[in-house]
Design an enzyme around this catalytic site. Structure first.
Site, short mmCIF file in Angstrom:
data_model
loop_
_atom_site.label_atom_id
_atom_site.label_comp_id
_atom_site.label_asym_id
_atom_site.label_seq_id
_atom_site.Cartn_x
_atom_site.Cartn_y
_atom_site.Cartn_z
N LYS A 18 -100.16 -19.84 -50.60
CA LYS A 18 -100.77 -20.83 -51.51
C LYS A 18 -101.23 -20.17 -52.79
O LYS A 18 -101.55 -18.97 -52.80
CB LYS A 18 -101.93 -21.57 -50.85
CG LYS A 18 -103.12 -20.70 -50.40
CD LYS A 18 -104.12 -20.34 -51.49
CE LYS A 18 -105.15 -19.32 -51.03
NZ LYS A 18 -105.91 -18.69 -52.09
N ASP A 148 -108.70 -21.18 -45.17
CA ASP A 148 -107.43 -21.66 -45.72
C ASP A 148 -106.43 -22.10 -44.65
O ASP A 148 -105.34 -22.57 -44.99
CB ASP A 148 -106.78 -20.55 -46.57
CG ASP A 148 -107.62 -20.15 -47.76
OD1 ASP A 148 -108.44 -20.97 -48.22
OD2 ASP A 148 -107.46 -19.00 -48.24
O1 C5P Z 1 -112.65 -18.16 -44.39
P1 C5P Z 1 -112.10 -16.83 -44.71
O2 C5P Z 1 -111.98 -15.95 -43.48
O3 C5P Z 1 -110.86 -16.83 -45.51
O4 C5P Z 1 -113.19 -16.13 -45.62
C1 C5P Z 1 -113.18 -14.75 -45.86
C2 C5P Z 1 -114.47 -14.39 -46.59
O5 C5P Z 1 -114.44 -14.95 -47.91
C3 C5P Z 1 -115.74 -14.93 -45.97
O6 C5P Z 1 -116.24 -14.07 -44.98
C4 C5P Z 1 -116.67 -15.02 -47.18
O7 C5P Z 1 -117.19 -13.76 -47.49
C5 C5P Z 1 -115.72 -15.41 -48.30
N1 C5P Z 1 -115.68 -16.87 -48.53
C6 C5P Z 1 -116.77 -17.48 -49.14
N2 C5P Z 1 -116.74 -18.83 -49.37
C7 C5P Z 1 -115.65 -19.57 -49.03
C8 C5P Z 1 -114.52 -18.96 -48.42
C9 C5P Z 1 -114.57 -17.59 -48.19
O8 C5P Z 1 -117.76 -16.83 -49.46
N3 C5P Z 1 -115.66 -20.88 -49.28
#
Ligand code: C5P
Length: 322
Positions: A18, A148
């Site tokens: 994406k 995601d």
């Molecule tokens: O959800 P995902 O594992 O992709 O997120 C990885 C990291 O990115 C999270 O641990 C956080 O530090 C950051 N993040 C965030 N806010 C979001 C998505 C991700 O702070 N909405």
């Protein structure tokens, strides 16, 4: 192909990368995630995941950046298989699978490669085990694995809210052609968010602003442009609140973005938390020209062409038991 009643010996699913056409980041929430409004757009750069029954769960990663992707239980695809087995109430011995990942999406690139592998594994295991979970149930499991994952299951173009996992389909016309520039090194998503917070706090201190307390808003100008199907109108509306943080961590990306603009890109943006730069082109041929020019300018490690909106995670093949 297997009949409806046979179980398959192997199921292969592909899931897309994406780019974020808009990424509006609000303040950090108490759980550490940031409230955001984003416009996700799936592009035709796919990872392929094949799952097959095994005596114990194992994983093999090949292709783009394979050496940097963990081949153990910490891999999001392995986590996805465990989470689906738990949700479906499968015993450990019935849920052991070999997971074979063929990567084309670079790792730590801001393209949701890990989420694509998790989404593909959810769809593949749901098929292999005949667990029959609905798309909504898979999305709920996926949201716990990564923000995601629900989008890479769905594909297309969609607005994400919450931490990205609350999706609504966006009305979009036309096809969009992209040149993607991959960086020499990856970026850690948590580090990019933390840098964004630091930059904002420093700016607030300098200007005695009260800080980024405003809720992120969907860009109506971008949504109008996407409905028109006119890439020339979409280009200037691309935006990413994480871009200053990604640029401060990898200053060379400024050169990459500038080079793409110079080669006539309609829009030039860091994808998600970066460091991949995405360039919106006038046509598929123009995307090819931008990709060749970026390579010639030596401003990135590698390039790819892709178009969107691409479909979400979908079964490619089912091999019958021999
Ligand atoms: O959800 P995902 O594992 O992709 O997120 C990885 C990291 O990115 C999270 O641990 C956080 O530090 C950051 N993040 C965030 N806010 C979001 C998505 C991700 O702070 N909405």
């Amino acid at each position: 192909m297997t009949s409806e009643y046979e179980s398959a010996a192997a199921v292969t699913v592909r899931a897309p990368a994406k780019v974020n056409l808009q990424l509006a980041v609000g303040p950090a929430r108490p759980d550490g995630f940031h409230a955001l409004v984003t416009v996700y757009h799936a592009v035709s750069l796919f990872d392929e995941v094949t799952v097959s029954p095994s005596t114990r769960t194992s994983i093999k990663v090949r292709g783009e950046d394979a050496a940097t992707v963990p081949a153990d239980h910490t891999n999001l695809a392995w986590q996805a298989a465990l989470a689906l087995a738990a949700a479906a109430g499968l015993a450990d011995r019935d849920a052991a699978v070999h997971i074979d990942i063929r990567k084309r999406i670079p790792a730590a690139a801001g393209l949701a490669g890990g989420s694509a592998d998790a989404a593909a594994t959810l769809v593949a295991c749901n098929e292999l085990w005949r667990t029959g979970l609905t798309g909504a149930e898979l999305a709920e499991i996926g949201a716990r694995l990564g923000s995601d994952v629900p989008f890479t299951l769905a594909g297309g173009t969609a607005v994400g809210r919450g931490r990205g996992e609350e999706l609504t389909t966006a009305l979009v016309s036309g096809a969009y052609h992209w040149a993607l520039a991959f960086s020499h090194t990856g970026l850690s998503t948590p580090e990019v968010y933390a840098t964004c917070d630091r930059l904002r706090a420093a700016r607030a201190a300098d200007t005695s602003e009260s800080g980024p307390s405003i809720e992120p808003q969907l860009s109506t100008a971008l949504m109008t442009a996407l409905r028109s199907g006119d890439a020339t109108a979409v280009g200037p509306q691309l935006s990413n609140d994480l871009q200053p943080a990604a640029l401060s961590l990898q200053p060379d990306l400024r050169r990459t973005l500038a080079a793409g603009r110079e080669f006539g890109a309609l829009g030039a943006i860091v994808s998600g938390s970066g460091p991949t730069c995405a360039f919106l082109a006038k046509s598929a041929a123009h995307a090819g020209e931008i990709a060749v020019s970026l390579t010639g300018a030596g401003v990135c490690r590698a390039v790819a062409r892709a178009s969107g909106p691409a479909p979400g995670a979908a079964v490619l093949r089912q091999d019958a038991m021999s």
